[in-house]
Design a protein around this motif. Structure first.
Motif, PDB file in Angstrom:
ATOM      1  N   LEU A 227       0.790  -1.268   0.026  1.00 31.82           N
ATOM      2  CA  LEU A 227      -0.007  -0.137   0.024  1.00 31.82           C
ATOM      3  C   LEU A 227       0.804   1.311   0.044  1.00 31.82           C
ATOM      4  O   LEU A 227       0.438   2.226  -0.549  1.00 31.82           O
ATOM      5  CB  LEU A 227      -0.722   0.103   1.403  1.00 31.82           C
ATOM      6  N   GLU A 229       3.781   1.576  -0.880  1.00 35.66           N
ATOM      7  CA  GLU A 229       4.676   1.362  -2.523  1.00 35.66           C
ATOM      8  C   GLU A 229       3.696   2.151  -3.330  1.00 35.66           C
ATOM      9  O   GLU A 229       4.082   2.685  -4.275  1.00 35.66           O
ATOM     10  CB  GLU A 229       5.135   0.028  -2.591  1.00 35.66           C
ATOM     11  N   ALA A 230       2.230   1.497  -3.166  1.00 32.60           N
ATOM     12  CA  ALA A 230       1.624   2.119  -4.200  1.00 32.60           C
ATOM     13  C   ALA A 230       1.600   3.700  -4.041  1.00 32.60           C
ATOM     14  O   ALA A 230       1.453   4.214  -5.204  1.00 32.60           O
ATOM     15  CB  ALA A 230       0.243   1.405  -4.160  1.00 32.60           C
ATOM     16  N   ALA A 231       1.394   4.208  -2.897  1.00 33.32           N
ATOM     17  CA  ALA A 231       1.246   5.503  -2.675  1.00 33.32           C
ATOM     18  C   ALA A 231       2.395   6.005  -3.178  1.00 33.32           C
ATOM     19  O   ALA A 231       2.389   7.233  -3.863  1.00 33.32           O
ATOM     20  CB  ALA A 231       1.013   5.839  -1.164  1.00 33.32           C
ATOM     21  N   ARG A 232       3.754   5.702  -3.170  1.00 36.97           N
ATOM     22  CA  ARG A 232       4.812   6.269  -3.636  1.00 36.97           C
ATOM     23  C   ARG A 232       4.717   6.412  -4.957  1.00 36.97           C
ATOM     24  O   ARG A 232       4.986   7.519  -5.507  1.00 36.97           O
ATOM     25  CB  ARG A 232       5.993   5.540  -3.211  1.00 36.97           C
ATOM     26  N   VAL A 233       4.511   5.131  -5.606  1.00 35.70           N
ATOM     27  CA  VAL A 233       4.408   5.389  -7.291  1.00 35.70           C
ATOM     28  C   VAL A 233       3.323   6.211  -7.518  1.00 35.70           C
ATOM     29  O   VAL A 233       3.464   6.964  -8.344  1.00 35.70           O
ATOM     30  CB  VAL A 233       4.185   3.754  -7.755  1.00 35.70           C
ATOM     31  N   ASP A 234       2.007   6.405  -6.816  1.00 36.53           N
ATOM     32  CA  ASP A 234       1.169   7.592  -7.129  1.00 36.53           C
ATOM     33  C   ASP A 234       1.565   8.923  -7.058  1.00 36.53           C
ATOM     34  O   ASP A 234       1.028   9.720  -7.189  1.00 36.53           O
ATOM     35  CB  ASP A 234      -0.042   6.906  -6.285  1.00 36.53           C
ATOM     36  N   GLY A 235       2.821   9.310  -6.421  1.00 35.99           N
ATOM     37  CA  GLY A 235       3.307  10.327  -6.539  1.00 35.99           C
ATOM     38  C   GLY A 235       3.166  10.852  -5.061  1.00 35.99           C
ATOM     39  O   GLY A 235       3.245  12.179  -4.950  1.00 35.99           O
ATOM     40  N   ALA A 236       3.069  10.154  -3.982  1.00 36.94           N
ATOM     41  CA  ALA A 236       2.665  10.833  -2.665  1.00 36.94           C
ATOM     42  C   ALA A 236       4.091  10.895  -1.976  1.00 36.94           C
ATOM     43  O   ALA A 236       4.867   9.886  -1.841  1.00 36.94           O
ATOM     44  CB  ALA A 236       1.806  10.040  -1.691  1.00 36.94           C
ATOM     45  N   GLY A 237       4.533  12.015  -1.331  1.00 33.94           N
ATOM     46  CA  GLY A 237       5.613  12.228  -0.613  1.00 33.94           C
ATOM     47  C   GLY A 237       5.221  11.548   0.800  1.00 33.94           C
ATOM     48  O   GLY A 237       4.298  10.828   1.274  1.00 33.94           O
ATOM     49  N   THR A 240       2.793  12.929   3.268  1.00 35.47           N
ATOM     50  CA  THR A 240       1.178  12.889   2.624  1.00 35.47           C
ATOM     51  C   THR A 240       0.847  11.479   2.853  1.00 35.47           C
ATOM     52  O   THR A 240      -0.218  11.034   3.215  1.00 35.47           O
ATOM     53  CB  THR A 240       1.239  13.115   1.133  1.00 35.47           C
TER      54      THR A 240
ATOM     55  N   LYS B  74       8.086   8.718  -6.500  1.00 32.59           N
ATOM     56  CA  LYS B  74       7.078   9.758  -6.754  1.00 32.59           C
ATOM     57  C   LYS B  74       7.448  10.599  -7.899  1.00 32.59           C
ATOM     58  O   LYS B  74       6.411  11.245  -8.138  1.00 32.59           O
ATOM     59  CB  LYS B  74       6.603  10.339  -5.190  1.00 32.59           C
ATOM     60  N   TYR B  88      -6.438   1.347  -1.743  1.00 33.98           N
ATOM     61  CA  TYR B  88      -6.367   1.779  -0.343  1.00 33.98           C
ATOM     62  C   TYR B  88      -7.473   1.494   0.493  1.00 33.98           C
ATOM     63  O   TYR B  88      -8.676   1.648  -0.262  1.00 33.98           O
ATOM     64  CB  TYR B  88      -6.331   3.256  -0.295  1.00 33.98           C
TER      65      TYR B  88
END
Ligand SMILES: Nc1ncnc2c1ncn2[C@@H]1O[C@H](COP(=O)(O)OP(=O)(O)OP(=O)(O)O)[C@@H](O)[C@H]1O
Ligand SMILES: [Mg+2]
Lengths: 331, 352
Positions: A227, A229-237, A240, B74, B88
């Motif tokens: 999850l 990792e997905a957020a990181r790839v989605d562009g989140a710092g 965030t 990112k 999510y």
């Protein structure tokens, strides 16, 4: 401990060592024996009660019955006459300084500050230690105060806050720093009504932060890595990710820990009792109840305070149980 | 939309654990590249280095002309679909798909437009308010796809996105993904251990084994001209027949038959390979033949598989279903010389 004392009353010892297991064993075997003779259909619904009954008995005898007794006492005078709400009235007169009001105010301080800071530090440490090597060692250190009894903790912090007049050597850690590092006059941490409540609360926070950290850290580890990792790839710092993914997923646990802390805050007693005995404006409800009962010989007043405390805890308790079930259901 | 280059890429976890070794591939803009290989061969690791989820031990990865070795995940403008979908759980389907757009600080109306568009393409319009928990596996998989396509990323990474679906849904989604690739006109890199997915979906296939890239090429090319024994055995079901042979004046001699080699080879021993369909019940006068002792017959309607032995070697043949043959029979079959391969027994490289 002098063990020879035990031997002076051998019959009692025998009863305890042999009698208690025998009674328990007889209860279980006898219960099971009786259940077996029941018709098939009834058996399933009766058997759980056989097992729950001892627990129910002890809870009733030692918790429910005294609680009901306390309710009665709170409506009675010392002599046992019914005096209606007088005991409650006496606790709630002369707002803001009379009756129990100072204790109520302080419990609110505890409720807000203790709960929020313990949650905050617990969360912060859980997140930070998640990323350091030797995580388990560092976490054990933070958890250590949990192993100290609250009385010992109070004594330790009493020394930390110790006050000596300005011209004497400062043996209290805090005042030593105040005098030698900041070159200020030493402070009377535990008697100055402007700071003493916060000093007590700080000591309590130090003692319990490890608990909140360990539970929150377990919740943090329960969040699947992909999850994040997905957020990181989605562009989140990273911040965030914490705000939008990690924290919401930890929320149910945060609520359970939070409500548990609220209950702890409402029950606060030992640290106050050891460090100030509730003097200098640091009284809390639990300590007031104790004083009324054992020092003022006023069981009616003490019972009234106990019931006020109980009424404050019950809603939190119910909420806590519900949340706990919600967390379990998510698994 | 961008090309991707792996330039001598190495991934090493500890000094004696290297999971990706000297990996070199150029993936063209808008290409559908499939990375295939057995479990544990390092496919995911290669993909995750491109996504920025693993560090690169040696070499360079470029997206377009930009070296991304030290660019944070990112900032790489890549979309990835995880095998577990990684939705999510606390967000609705809409919010799951909107999340990457919110990270780009896109306006609310634009986000709304793009999510609606993606949900339309993927047939998720009725589920936008639901939480992932209340979706079926296939629907979750589509939400994961949706979260990736809303962004118009430079590169689209998919790590075994179909492995949690049942066979029928997997077939459907395979087709949908190819359509999606055509419509989006984006570079796709697709990881799978399933050679059927690799053969049917890829413009090109890169085959890995034990961290080493074995061969890169179009599916047909790899099927017809496998570069080594591993590739030959990995691609195709049932697997290619492998028979040890010795060379004698232009002939390859196996334990039960001879084959005339189309061109001379500089080795006196080797492994002869031919696919089950290179065997046929129609025997040509000038062709090679071999006789097999049939042990098992499998009729699948459109195909008939014969399992048996020729001399000491086990052979599988795929023949016309109308051929009458029963277990225990001896059958003489023709061998199509266009379909034979020869591999060095030491280096396992193709010799023909
Ligand atoms: N963090 C790690 N530390 C050490 N070894 C690792 C680590 N992560 C992966 N590996 C090893 O690297 C090798 C390649 O793993 P990878 O996940 O890339 O395989 P894969 O080809 O994707 O396999 P699969 O098809 O099963 O997903 C495996 O042998 C694995 O054990
Ligand atoms: Mg993998």
């Amino acid at each position: 401990m002098d063990l020879s004392l035990l031997l002076t009353d051998v019959p009692t010892l025998v009863v305890v060592i042999v009698g208690v297991p025998a009674v328990l064993g007889a209860y279980i075997l006898g219960g099971e024996f009786l259940v077996r003779r029941l018709p098939d259909r009834a058996r399933g619904s009766v058997r759980p009660w056989i097992w729950v009954a001892p627990a129910l008995f002890f809870v009733t005898a030692f918790l429910v019955a005294p609680a009901i007794g306390t309710v009665f006492t709170s409506f009675q005078s010392h002599g046992g006459d019914w005096i209606g709400l007088t005991n409650y009235q006496r606790q709630l007169v002369d707002f803001p300084n009379g009756g129990a009001w100072i204790a109520i105010r302080n419990n609110l301080y505890w409720l807000v500050l203790y709960t929020l800071f313990v949650l905050f530090f617990g969360l912060l440490l859980a997140v930070l230690f998640d990323r350091v090597p030797y995580e388990s060692v560092v976490k054990s250190l933070i958890f250590m105060p949990m192993a100290i009894s609250a009385v010992a903790l109070g004594v330790i912090w009493k020394f930390m806050f110790w006050y000596q007049p300005a011209d004497a050597p400062q043996t209290g850690t805090l005042n030593a720093i105040v005098v030698n590092v900041f070159h200020q006059a030493p402070k009377t941490w535990l008697t100055d009504p402007n700071v003493n409540n916060f000093a007590l609360i700080a000591a309590a926070i130090w003692g319990i932060t490890g608990f909140s950290m360990v539970i929150l850290s377990a919740a943090l580890k329960g969040i699947p890595a992909d999850l994040l990792e997905a957020a990181r790839v989605d562009g989140a710092g990273e911040i965030t990710i914490f705000r939008r993914v990690i924290f919401p997923l930890m929320m149910p646990t945060v609520v359970v820990v939070g409500t548990t802390l609220v209950i702890f805050a409402l029950k606060a007693f030992d640290i106050v009792y050891v460090m100030t005995a509730g003097n200098f404006g640091t009284d809390v409800l639990a300590n007031r109840m104790y004083k009324l009962l054992y020092q003022a010989d006023n069981p009616g007043g003490a019972s009234a305070v106990a019931i006020i405390l109980l009424l404050a805890v019950i809603p939190v308790l119910i909420f806590n149980l519900r949340q706990f079930r919600a967390v379990e259901a998510r698994r | 939309m961008s090309s991707v280059t792996y330039d001598h890429v190495v991934k090493r976890y500890t000094s004696d654990l290297t999971v990706v070794k000297d990996f070199n591939v150029e993936i063209a803009d808008k290409e559908f590249m499939v990375l295939v290989g057995p479990s544990g061969c390092g496919k995911s690791t290669a993909l995750r280095m491109l996504a920025g989820l693993e560090t690169i031990t040696e070499g360079q990865i470029r997206i377009g002309d930009r070296v991304v070795n030290h660019v944070a995940a990112k900032d790489r403008d890549i979309a990835m679909v995880f095998q577990s979908y990684a939705l999510y759980p606390h967000m609705s389907v809409f919010d799951n798909m909107a999340f990457p757009l919110q990270m780009k600080k896109m306006s609310r109306s634009e986000i709304d437009k793009r999510v609606k568009q993606a949900s339309g393409i993927l047939g998720l319009d009725n589920f936008l308010k639901r939480k992932p928990k209340a979706l079926s596996g296939g629907q979750r998989q589509r939400v994961a796809l949706g979260r990736a396509i809303v962004r118009n990323p430079k590169v689209f990474l998919l790590d075994e996105p179909l492995s949690n679906l049942d066979a029928k849904l997997r077939g459907q989604t395979r087709v949908e993904l190819q359509k999606l690739h055509r419509d989006l006109e984006t570079t796709f890199i697709y990881v799978t251990h399933d050679q059927v997915e690799a053969m049917t979906m890829g413009d090109r296939i890169a085959i890995m084994n034990a961290g080493i890239l074995q061969q890169v090429g179009a599916p047909g090319e790899i099927y017809d001209h496998p570069a080594n024994l591993f590739v030959a055995g990995f691609i195709g079901t049932p697997t290619m027949n492998f028979v040890p042979v010795t060379m004698e004046n232009g002939n390859a001699k196996a334990s039960g038959f001879d084959v005339k080699l189309p061109k001379p080879v500089g080795a006196d021993k080797g492994i002869l390979g031919f696919r089950p369909e290179a065997l046929t019940d129609r025997i040509q006068d000038d062709g090679s033949t071999l006789e097999i002792k049939v042990e098992v017959v499998e009729r699948l309607g459109s195909d008939q598989f014969l399992y048996g032995t020729a001399g000491e070697d086990t052979i599988t043949a795929r023949v016309d279903p109308r051929m009458k043959v029963a277990p225990g029979d001896r059958a003489r079959l023709g061998l199509d010389l266009r379909g034979i391969h020869l591999f060095d027994s030491q280096t396992e490289k193709a010799l023909l």
